[in-house]
Enzyme design. Structure first.
Site, PDB file in Angstrom:
ATOM      1  N   THR A 169     -44.398 -36.416  13.167  1.00 52.89           N
ATOM      2  CA  THR A 169     -43.615 -35.195  13.032  1.00 52.89           C
ATOM      3  C   THR A 169     -44.031 -34.615  11.704  1.00 52.89           C
ATOM      4  OG1 THR A 169     -41.709 -36.002  14.288  1.00 52.89           O
ATOM      5  CG2 THR A 169     -41.312 -34.158  12.816  1.00 52.89           C
TER       6      THR A 169
ATOM      7  N   VAL B 126     -37.410 -35.366  25.035  1.00 50.92           N
ATOM      8  CA  VAL B 126     -37.518 -34.444  23.900  1.00 50.92           C
ATOM      9  C   VAL B 126     -36.686 -35.017  22.757  1.00 50.92           C
ATOM     10  CG1 VAL B 126     -37.042 -32.116  23.059  1.00 50.92           C
ATOM     11  CG2 VAL B 126     -37.822 -32.450  25.414  1.00 50.92           C
ATOM     12  N   GLY B 127     -37.236 -35.011  21.547  1.00 55.10           N
ATOM     13  CA  GLY B 127     -36.509 -35.509  20.382  1.00 55.10           C
ATOM     14  C   GLY B 127     -35.795 -34.407  19.636  1.00 55.10           C
TER      15      GLY B 127
ATOM     16  N   GLY C 154     -38.209 -38.692  12.094  1.00 56.17           N
ATOM     17  CA  GLY C 154     -37.639 -40.013  12.343  1.00 56.17           C
ATOM     18  C   GLY C 154     -37.327 -40.189  13.812  1.00 56.17           C
TER      19      GLY C 154
END
Ligand code: GLY
Length: 306
Positions: A173, A202-203, A225
């Site tokens: 990320t 999906v984060g 994270g």
């Protein structure tokens, strides 16, 4: 301005001096790209977009080129951007073949009536907006391919779909936050998500308020994270709310959310944040976080380990 290139199990035994040096060069280049915009009097929005594009174009980071593979062998990319002056925001999730998902998120914010576009629809919008589209091969890297093979092998032997091992996070990320000369804040975040992700996972990265948030009254935040924890904790907005409603400083709000709340839940990761006075925070509870910052006096640092 501050940027990050992901958090996780990053220590001196895991990366060679050559790799460390390459990461530092990549972070410096991204910071320079954004900082140059600010120095010329440009907008925080342009600065965070340019910094994140630089990280997306660098195959060492898990975003754009060099993003991790999903279980289907694709690169399913998520990104979001937010303007602290207008509270406008744009986000995309699960897009493939778009060279710079952060620019697509910005186009959603500025050229559509929507905030959040998904999958093939978002890709159609990217084509309509004439944004660069790349073949699958552009996103391929041997390292990420090996990580997918290892993750799939581990799943077979462990007979579990949910591999929480740190090795499986892709250590990625990327993101940027900035305060410009006009007093405007902005935040941007982009990712390939987790290696071997499936079922359209999906984060937090494209979720406004979780992975990204900006408000001129408080701060701009970009997270990195374990996304599921960051969504459940609504991390980026939580920091802004603690400042707005409880009068906490940026430092106090960041420490409380990252070291207390997230730690109690077991959420590993970190974030970068800047407030309207230009204070910068880069807290994390993981072993390391690729990060860099620079203030208006030109002071700053590039760092990786705790
Ligand atoms: N923080 C990025 C993700 O979990 O997808």
């Amino acid at each position: 301005m501050a940027i990050h290139g992901g958090s996780g199990t990053i220590n001196r035994t895991e990366i060679t001096p050559e790799e460390e040096s390459a990461f530092r060069v990549g972070l410096e280049a991204a910071l320079n790209a954004g900082y140059a915009v600010l120095k010329q009097g440009g907008s925080a929005l342009d600065a965070v977009e340019q910094a994140v594009r630089s990280l997306e174009d660098n195959e060492r980071f898990n975003a754009g080129k060099g993003a991790v593979f999903s279980a289907s062998g694709r690169h399913e990319l998520d990104a979001s951007i937010m303007c602290g002056q207008t509270l406008n925001a744009g986000a995309v999730a699960g897009v493939t073949n778009v060279r710079n998902p952060i620019s697509l998120a910005r186009a959603v914010m500025e050229q559509s009536e929507n905030v959040f576009l998904l999958g093939s629809g978002a890709e159609d919008f990217a084509r309509d907006q004439k944004l660069p589209i790349e073949p699958d091969e552009y996103f391929f890297t041997e390292l990420r391919y090996q990580q997918l093979a290892e993750a799939q092998q581990a799943n077979k032997t462990q007979k579990t779909q949910l591999d929480h091992s740190k090795r499986n996070t892709g250590k990625g990320t990327v993101g940027a936050v900035a305060l410009d000369q006009h007093g405007n804040l902005a935040a941007a975040t982009s990712t390939g998500g987790l290696t071997n992700k499936k079922y359209g996972r999906v984060g937090d990265t494209p979720v406004i308020g979780a992975g990204t948030y900006a408000n001129n009254e408080t701060c701009a935040v970009s997270c990195t994270g374990y996304g599921e924890f960051f969504i459940r904790s609504v991390v980026a907005y939580d920091i802004s709310c603690l400042m707005a409603y409880k009068g906490l400083s940026l430092k106090e709000a960041c420490a409380y959310v990252v070291q207390d709340k997230l730690n109690v839940m077991g959420g590993e990761g970190g974030l970068i944040a800047v407030d309207r006075a230009g204070n910068v925070e880069l807290p994390f509870n993981s072993e390391g976080m690729y990060r860099a910052w620079r203030n208006q006096m030109g002071q700053g640092e590039v760092a990786i380990f705790a």
